[in-house]
Motif scaffolding. Structure first.
Motif, mmCIF file in Angstrom:
data_model
loop_
_atom_site.group_PDB
_atom_site.id
_atom_site.type_symbol
_atom_site.label_atom_id
_atom_site.label_comp_id
_atom_site.label_asym_id
_atom_site.label_seq_id
_atom_site.Cartn_x
_atom_site.Cartn_y
_atom_site.Cartn_z
ATOM 1 N N ILE A 56 0.850 -1.205 0.000
ATOM 2 C CA ILE A 56 0.000 0.000 0.000
ATOM 3 C C ILE A 56 0.880 1.246 0.000
ATOM 4 O O ILE A 56 0.665 2.168 -0.785
ATOM 5 N N HIS A 57 1.867 1.288 0.877
ATOM 6 C CA HIS A 57 2.738 2.469 0.962
ATOM 7 C C HIS A 57 3.552 2.663 -0.318
ATOM 8 O O HIS A 57 3.868 3.800 -0.671
ATOM 9 N N GLY A 58 3.847 1.592 -1.005
ATOM 10 C CA GLY A 58 4.600 1.699 -2.243
ATOM 11 C C GLY A 58 3.760 2.118 -3.440
ATOM 12 O O GLY A 58 4.304 2.511 -4.470
ATOM 13 N N HIS A 59 2.428 2.027 -3.297
ATOM 14 C CA HIS A 59 1.563 2.263 -4.455
ATOM 15 C C HIS A 59 0.381 3.194 -4.190
ATOM 16 O O HIS A 59 -0.470 3.332 -5.063
ATOM 17 N N PHE A 60 0.318 3.847 -3.022
ATOM 18 C CA PHE A 60 -0.871 4.632 -2.713
ATOM 19 C C PHE A 60 -1.036 5.859 -3.606
ATOM 20 O O PHE A 60 -2.130 6.410 -3.712
ATOM 21 N N THR A 61 0.018 6.279 -4.275
ATOM 22 C CA THR A 61 -0.100 7.433 -5.171
ATOM 23 C C THR A 61 -0.573 7.014 -6.564
ATOM 24 O O THR A 61 -0.762 7.855 -7.432
ATOM 25 N N GLU A 62 -0.753 5.723 -6.745
ATOM 26 C CA GLU A 62 -1.244 5.186 -8.005
ATOM 27 C C GLU A 62 -2.697 4.750 -7.804
ATOM 28 O O GLU A 62 -3.237 4.867 -6.709
ATOM 29 N N LYS A 63 -3.280 4.202 -8.850
ATOM 30 C CA LYS A 63 -4.631 3.658 -8.721
ATOM 31 C C LYS A 63 -4.499 2.303 -8.028
ATOM 32 O O LYS A 63 -4.235 1.282 -8.655
ATOM 33 N N ILE A 64 -4.671 2.305 -6.725
ATOM 34 C CA ILE A 64 -4.554 1.075 -5.945
ATOM 35 C C ILE A 64 -5.943 0.676 -5.473
ATOM 36 O O ILE A 64 -6.721 1.521 -5.032
ATOM 37 N N GLN A 65 -6.236 -0.606 -5.591
ATOM 38 C CA GLN A 65 -7.549 -1.086 -5.197
ATOM 39 C C GLN A 65 -7.404 -2.289 -4.277
ATOM 40 O O GLN A 65 -6.385 -2.992 -4.297
ATOM 41 N N THR A 101 -3.471 21.580 -7.621
ATOM 42 C CA THR A 101 -3.831 20.625 -8.675
ATOM 43 C C THR A 101 -2.723 19.604 -8.892
ATOM 44 O O THR A 101 -2.989 18.394 -8.971
ATOM 45 N N ASP A 102 -1.487 20.055 -8.962
ATOM 46 C CA ASP A 102 -0.369 19.122 -9.134
ATOM 47 C C ASP A 102 -0.265 18.161 -7.957
ATOM 48 O O ASP A 102 -0.015 16.964 -8.136
ATOM 49 N N ILE A 103 -0.452 18.683 -6.757
ATOM 50 C CA ILE A 103 -0.393 17.836 -5.556
ATOM 51 C C ILE A 103 -1.516 16.814 -5.585
ATOM 52 O O ILE A 103 -1.317 15.642 -5.260
ATOM 53 N N CYS A 104 -2.689 17.247 -5.989
ATOM 54 C CA CYS A 104 -3.833 16.350 -6.107
ATOM 55 C C CYS A 104 -3.468 15.116 -6.924
ATOM 56 O O CYS A 104 -3.679 13.981 -6.498
ATOM 57 N N TYR A 105 -2.898 15.326 -8.095
ATOM 58 C CA TYR A 105 -2.537 14.216 -8.971
ATOM 59 C C TYR A 105 -1.346 13.433 -8.435
ATOM 60 O O TYR A 105 -1.287 12.214 -8.547
ATOM 61 N N GLU A 106 -0.421 14.136 -7.808
ATOM 62 C CA GLU A 106 0.781 13.476 -7.283
ATOM 63 C C GLU A 106 0.464 12.497 -6.165
ATOM 64 O O GLU A 106 1.139 11.484 -6.009
ATOM 65 N N TYR A 115 -4.945 11.190 -6.581
ATOM 66 C CA TYR A 115 -6.304 11.539 -6.984
ATOM 67 C C TYR A 115 -6.311 11.834 -8.477
ATOM 68 O O TYR A 115 -5.340 12.355 -9.019
ATOM 69 N N THR A 116 -7.429 11.523 -9.118
ATOM 70 C CA THR A 116 -7.551 11.801 -10.552
ATOM 71 C C THR A 116 -8.584 12.887 -10.807
ATOM 72 O O THR A 116 -8.864 13.210 -11.958
ATOM 73 N N ASN A 117 -9.115 13.445 -9.721
ATOM 74 C CA ASN A 117 -10.163 14.447 -9.850
ATOM 75 C C ASN A 117 -9.977 15.485 -8.751
ATOM 76 O O ASN A 117 -9.993 15.145 -7.565
ATOM 77 N N LEU A 118 -9.808 16.737 -9.121
ATOM 78 C CA LEU A 118 -9.553 17.797 -8.149
ATOM 79 C C LEU A 118 -10.714 17.974 -7.174
ATOM 80 O O LEU A 118 -10.499 18.208 -5.979
ATOM 81 N N SER A 119 -11.941 17.849 -7.651
ATOM 82 C CA SER A 119 -13.104 18.001 -6.764
ATOM 83 C C SER A 119 -13.109 16.928 -5.674
ATOM 84 O O SER A 119 -13.376 17.224 -4.504
#
Length: 152
Positions: free
Chosen positions: A50-59, A110-115, A118-122
């Motif tokens: 989880i810690h290695g992949h939480f910035t990605e789409k992890i499910q 916005t950059d932090i959101c994606y980093e 998250y894939t959606n700012l809202s």
């Protein structure tokens, strides 16, 4: 009030708490982590993934497969051993990372959101507000010591 008096008052409060019959349980009866070696090993593998992949789409199914469990079994296992759902855990990691970036970098929200995954700012703004109690931009100003008006 001097240091000794404060210590005495603190000890009196502890005594009152120890003698009190009024209390409220802060964890659910279902939260009873296992501390055997196999459980610790499984949790360690899951948490590292989880810690290695939480910035990605992890499910959840991704992590369940890492520890060779079905999705439902892993979900129950994770809640039992952490006291929170997989989703809550990932959101906390993402928001924690966002807080660090907001306070230490000049990257845009916005950059932090994606980093942080998250894939959606809202959705990011809603999650941040729910967990931190203020918007990312208000948090950034506060973290950097700037005065923030209540209606910012």
């Amino acid at each position: 009030v001097g240091g000794l008096e404060r210590l005495i008052r603190f000890l009196r409060v502890l005594e009152l708490l120890a003698d009190s019959r009024e209390y409220e349980l802060l964890s659910s009866p279902d939260f009873s982590p296992n501390v055997d070696a196999a459980t610790l090993n499984t949790m360690q593998r899951a948490i590292l993934h989880i810690h290695g992949h939480f910035t990605e789409k992890i499910q959840l199914p991704d992590v369940a497969s890492v520890v060779n469990m079905s999705t439902n079994t892993f979900s129950r296992f994770f809640i039992k051993n952490t006291g929170r759902s997989f989703t809550d855990y990932v959101v906390s990691l993402r928001i924690g990372r966002a807080c660090k970036l907001l306070s230490e970098s000049d990257e845009t929200v916005t950059d932090i959101c994606y980093e942080v995954g998250y894939t959606n700012l809202s959705n990011f703004n809603r999650a941040f507000l729910r967990h931190v109690g203020k918007s990312p931009s208000v948090y950034r100003k506060a973290a950097r010591g700037k005065r923030v008006s209540p209606d910012s």
